[in-house]
Scaffold this motif. Structure first.
Motif, PDB file in Angstrom:
ATOM      1  N   ALA A 103       0.683  -1.420  -0.513  1.00 34.35           N
ATOM      2  CA  ALA A 103       0.203   0.235   0.272  1.00 34.35           C
ATOM      3  C   ALA A 103       0.682   1.508   0.177  1.00 34.35           C
ATOM      4  CB  ALA A 103      -0.933  -0.383   1.223  1.00 34.35           C
ATOM      5  N   GLY A 104       0.631   2.407  -0.275  1.00 37.61           N
ATOM      6  CA  GLY A 104       0.754   3.414  -0.577  1.00 37.61           C
ATOM      7  C   GLY A 104       2.274   3.867  -1.277  1.00 37.61           C
ATOM      8  N   ALA A 105       2.525   3.174  -2.164  1.00 39.25           N
ATOM      9  CA  ALA A 105       3.292   3.136  -3.695  1.00 39.25           C
ATOM     10  C   ALA A 105       3.422   3.930  -4.555  1.00 39.25           C
ATOM     11  CB  ALA A 105       4.397   1.609  -3.649  1.00 39.25           C
TER      12      ALA A 105
ATOM     13  N   LEU B 299       3.890   2.182   2.612  1.00 41.71           N
ATOM     14  CA  LEU B 299       5.340   3.046   2.308  1.00 41.71           C
ATOM     15  C   LEU B 299       4.372   4.013   2.973  1.00 41.71           C
ATOM     16  CD1 LEU B 299       6.697   2.700  -1.166  1.00 41.71           C
ATOM     17  CD2 LEU B 299       6.981   1.657   1.633  1.00 41.71           C
ATOM     18  N   ILE B 300       4.980   4.914   3.961  1.00 39.27           N
ATOM     19  CA  ILE B 300       4.570   5.635   4.579  1.00 39.27           C
ATOM     20  C   ILE B 300       5.164   7.157   5.003  1.00 39.27           C
ATOM     21  CG2 ILE B 300       2.869   4.306   6.153  1.00 39.27           C
ATOM     22  CD1 ILE B 300       5.238   4.915   8.633  1.00 39.27           C
ATOM     23  N   ASP B 301       4.423   8.154   5.113  1.00 36.05           N
ATOM     24  CA  ASP B 301       5.195   9.297   4.877  1.00 36.05           C
ATOM     25  C   ASP B 301       6.437   9.166   6.458  1.00 36.05           C
ATOM     26  OD1 ASP B 301       5.622  10.534   2.469  1.00 36.05           O
ATOM     27  OD2 ASP B 301       3.452  10.648   2.497  1.00 36.05           O
ATOM     28  N   LEU B 302       7.852   9.564   6.877  1.00 33.54           N
ATOM     29  CA  LEU B 302       8.104   9.623   8.046  1.00 33.54           C
ATOM     30  C   LEU B 302       9.119  10.982   7.237  1.00 33.54           C
ATOM     31  CD1 LEU B 302       8.749   5.729   9.039  1.00 33.54           C
ATOM     32  CD2 LEU B 302       7.249   6.982  10.439  1.00 33.54           C
ATOM     33  N   PRO B 303       9.854  11.703   8.583  1.00 32.24           N
ATOM     34  CA  PRO B 303      11.161  12.679   8.680  1.00 32.24           C
ATOM     35  C   PRO B 303      12.100  11.476   7.559  1.00 32.24           C
ATOM     36  CG  PRO B 303      10.331  12.151  10.651  1.00 32.24           C
ATOM     37  CD  PRO B 303       9.857  10.985   9.967  1.00 32.24           C
ATOM     38  N   PRO B 304      12.203  12.843   6.798  1.00 32.45           N
ATOM     39  CA  PRO B 304      13.787  12.383   6.028  1.00 32.45           C
ATOM     40  C   PRO B 304      15.132  11.980   6.988  1.00 32.45           C
ATOM     41  CG  PRO B 304      12.873  15.047   5.231  1.00 32.45           C
ATOM     42  CD  PRO B 304      12.009  13.963   6.213  1.00 32.45           C
ATOM     43  N   PRO B 305      15.835  12.052   6.289  1.00 30.23           N
ATOM     44  CA  PRO B 305      17.161  11.841   8.157  1.00 30.23           C
ATOM     45  C   PRO B 305      17.675  13.959   7.972  1.00 30.23           C
ATOM     46  CG  PRO B 305      17.718  10.627   5.722  1.00 30.23           C
ATOM     47  CD  PRO B 305      16.257  11.112   5.567  1.00 30.23           C
TER      48      PRO B 305
ATOM     49  N   LYS C  47      20.125  11.613  12.578  1.00 35.50           N
ATOM     50  CA  LYS C  47      18.735  10.377  13.036  1.00 35.50           C
ATOM     51  C   LYS C  47      17.876   9.980  11.525  1.00 35.50           C
ATOM     52  CE  LYS C  47      15.170  10.217  16.444  1.00 35.50           C
ATOM     53  NZ  LYS C  47      14.753   8.822  16.555  1.00 35.50           N
ATOM     54  N   GLN C  48      17.816   8.524  11.421  1.00 32.42           N
ATOM     55  CA  GLN C  48      17.349   8.435  10.173  1.00 32.42           C
ATOM     56  C   GLN C  48      16.131   7.858  10.662  1.00 32.42           C
ATOM     57  OE1 GLN C  48      21.070   7.210   9.333  1.00 32.42           O
ATOM     58  NE2 GLN C  48      21.218   9.242   8.594  1.00 32.42           N
ATOM     59  N   VAL C  49      15.204   7.505  10.568  1.00 34.17           N
ATOM     60  CA  VAL C  49      14.144   6.670  10.765  1.00 34.17           C
ATOM     61  C   VAL C  49      13.098   6.202   9.460  1.00 34.17           C
ATOM     62  CG1 VAL C  49      11.184   6.502  11.679  1.00 34.17           C
ATOM     63  CG2 VAL C  49      12.750   8.666  12.393  1.00 34.17           C
ATOM     64  N   LEU C  50      13.361   4.463   9.503  1.00 35.92           N
ATOM     65  CA  LEU C  50      13.275   3.559   8.367  1.00 35.92           C
ATOM     66  C   LEU C  50      12.186   3.572   8.126  1.00 35.92           C
ATOM     67  CD1 LEU C  50      16.809   2.040   7.586  1.00 35.92           C
ATOM     68  CD2 LEU C  50      16.192   4.375   6.992  1.00 35.92           C
ATOM     69  N   GLY C  51      11.414   3.091   9.127  1.00 33.82           N
ATOM     70  CA  GLY C  51      10.673   1.854   9.386  1.00 33.82           C
ATOM     71  C   GLY C  51       9.485   2.056  10.710  1.00 33.82           C
ATOM     72  N   SER C  52       8.655   1.393  10.579  1.00 32.41           N
ATOM     73  CA  SER C  52       8.059   1.439  11.803  1.00 32.41           C
ATOM     74  C   SER C  52       6.468   0.723  12.369  1.00 32.41           C
ATOM     75  CB  SER C  52       7.308   3.362  12.141  1.00 32.41           C
ATOM     76  OG  SER C  52       6.263   3.242  13.224  1.00 32.41           O
ATOM     77  N   THR C  53       7.680  -0.233  12.242  1.00 37.75           N
ATOM     78  CA  THR C  53       5.939  -1.101  12.575  1.00 37.75           C
ATOM     79  C   THR C  53       5.824  -1.748  13.633  1.00 37.75           C
ATOM     80  OG1 THR C  53       6.891  -2.309  10.501  1.00 37.75           O
ATOM     81  CG2 THR C  53       5.545  -4.504  11.959  1.00 37.75           C
TER      82      THR C  53
ATOM     83  N   THR D 206       7.276   0.732   5.932  1.00 40.53           N
ATOM     84  CA  THR D 206       8.917   1.571   5.679  1.00 40.53           C
ATOM     85  C   THR D 206       8.061   2.914   5.236  1.00 40.53           C
ATOM     86  OG1 THR D 206       9.373  -0.423   4.905  1.00 40.53           O
ATOM     87  CG2 THR D 206      10.549   0.867   3.864  1.00 40.53           C
ATOM     88  N   ALA D 207       9.344   3.858   5.534  1.00 43.27           N
ATOM     89  CA  ALA D 207       9.248   5.174   5.010  1.00 43.27           C
ATOM     90  C   ALA D 207       9.445   6.042   4.110  1.00 43.27           C
ATOM     91  CB  ALA D 207      10.775   5.592   5.933  1.00 43.27           C
ATOM     92  N   ARG D 208       9.325   6.260   3.264  1.00 44.61           N
ATOM     93  CA  ARG D 208       8.602   6.136   1.597  1.00 44.61           C
ATOM     94  C   ARG D 208       9.896   7.411   1.097  1.00 44.61           C
ATOM     95  NH1 ARG D 208       3.942   8.580   2.037  1.00 44.61           N
ATOM     96  NH2 ARG D 208       2.699   6.494   0.835  1.00 44.61           N
ATOM     97  N   TRP D 209      10.353   7.871   1.656  1.00 44.00           N
ATOM     98  CA  TRP D 209      12.234   8.359   1.512  1.00 44.00           C
ATOM     99  C   TRP D 209      13.136   7.237   1.533  1.00 44.00           C
ATOM    100  CZ3 TRP D 209      16.161   7.549   4.368  1.00 44.00           C
ATOM    101  CH2 TRP D 209      16.750   7.217   5.272  1.00 44.00           C
ATOM    102  N   PHE D 210      13.025   6.621   2.030  1.00 41.90           N
ATOM    103  CA  PHE D 210      14.167   5.007   2.086  1.00 41.90           C
ATOM    104  C   PHE D 210      14.101   4.869   0.863  1.00 41.90           C
ATOM    105  CE2 PHE D 210      16.090   1.195   2.948  1.00 41.90           C
ATOM    106  CZ  PHE D 210      16.681   1.078   3.873  1.00 41.90           C
ATOM    107  N   VAL D 211      12.639   4.388   0.446  1.00 37.57           N
ATOM    108  CA  VAL D 211      12.574   3.841  -0.826  1.00 37.57           C
ATOM    109  C   VAL D 211      12.910   4.127  -1.868  1.00 37.57           C
ATOM    110  CG1 VAL D 211      10.899   2.317  -2.073  1.00 37.57           C
ATOM    111  CG2 VAL D 211      10.878   1.994   0.623  1.00 37.57           C
TER     112      VAL D 211
END
Ligand SMILES: [Zn+2]
Length: 203
Positions: free
Chosen positions: A11-13, A90-96, A100-106, A115-120
């Motif tokens: 979802a979200g891609a 894929l979700i919107d998480l703050p960019p690095p 500090k980086q947030v790659l995902g939130s499960t 998974t963070a959209r910016w990381f993909v």
């Protein structure tokens, strides 16, 4: 028996993100299908291996138990089917920023893996499907009941080790795809993946 990977939902891609996630899923399938993948899990060292069943207290699993769980394809609450099932969003998480980086939130033991959209986007831009594949197994580990404790700085816990083993298992065939900056981001810099083991009974 060979371990399989199945993408159940994504979802979200957008189209580009979907194409690249599918490539990473394919790479993940290639990694876990290698006969030595289970051996790698069994022989790796771990700083901690906490795993929480749906009910009851957490346990530290042995490397052999971790390998058996991956081989069974058990998400938390599913029957062994030899398939690592992925429900991804894929979700919107703050960019690095500021290291500090947030790659995902499960959420522990729950789908979807987030998974963070910016990381993909970053992995797609660099052509690094291996590290994204590793990340997908990291997040799957949370769905399967493994969590970070006391916090996600505990490099070398089950989720991080599984992610690294995916990359290492593919280095000989696809090592040219690996982006060193993304590797460093995933393993050397503080990366918050949002599954800190805030489990009932855990304090
Ligand atoms: Zn994590």
């Amino acid at each position: 028996m060979t371990i399989a990977v199945a993408l159940q939902t994504l979802a979200g891609a957008d189209a580009r993100q979907e194409a690249f996630v599918r490539r990473a899923v394919e790479r993940l399938g290639e990694a876990v299908a290698r006969p030595d993948f289970v051996v790698r899990i069994e022989s790796a060292s771990y700083t901690q291996t906490r795993w929480a069943p749906g009910k009851g207290p957490w346990r530290a699993l042995t490397p052999a138990e971790i390998a058996a769980r991956v081989r069974s394809g058990c998400e938390r609450g599913t029957e062994p089917d030899g398939t690592i099932d992925l429900w991804l969003e894929l979700i919107d998480l703050p960019p690095p920023s500021g290291g500090k980086q947030v790659l995902g939130s499960t959420a522990l033991g729950a789908t979807p893996s987030r998974t963070a959209r910016w990381f993909v986007d970053l992995c797609a831009e660099r052509g690094d499907a291996l590290n994204l594949a590793g990340h997908l197994l990291h997040e799957w580990a949370h769905v399967s009941g493994f969590y970070h404790w006391p916090d996600n700085r505990a490099r070398g816990d089950t989720a991080y080790v599984l992610g690294r083993l995916v990359r290492e298992a593919l280095e000989d065939r696809h090592g040219n795809e690996i982006d060193p900056e993304i590797t460093a981001m995933m393993h050397d810099v503080e990366t918050d993946c949002g599954c800190h083991g805030e489990v009932e009974g855990e304090s």
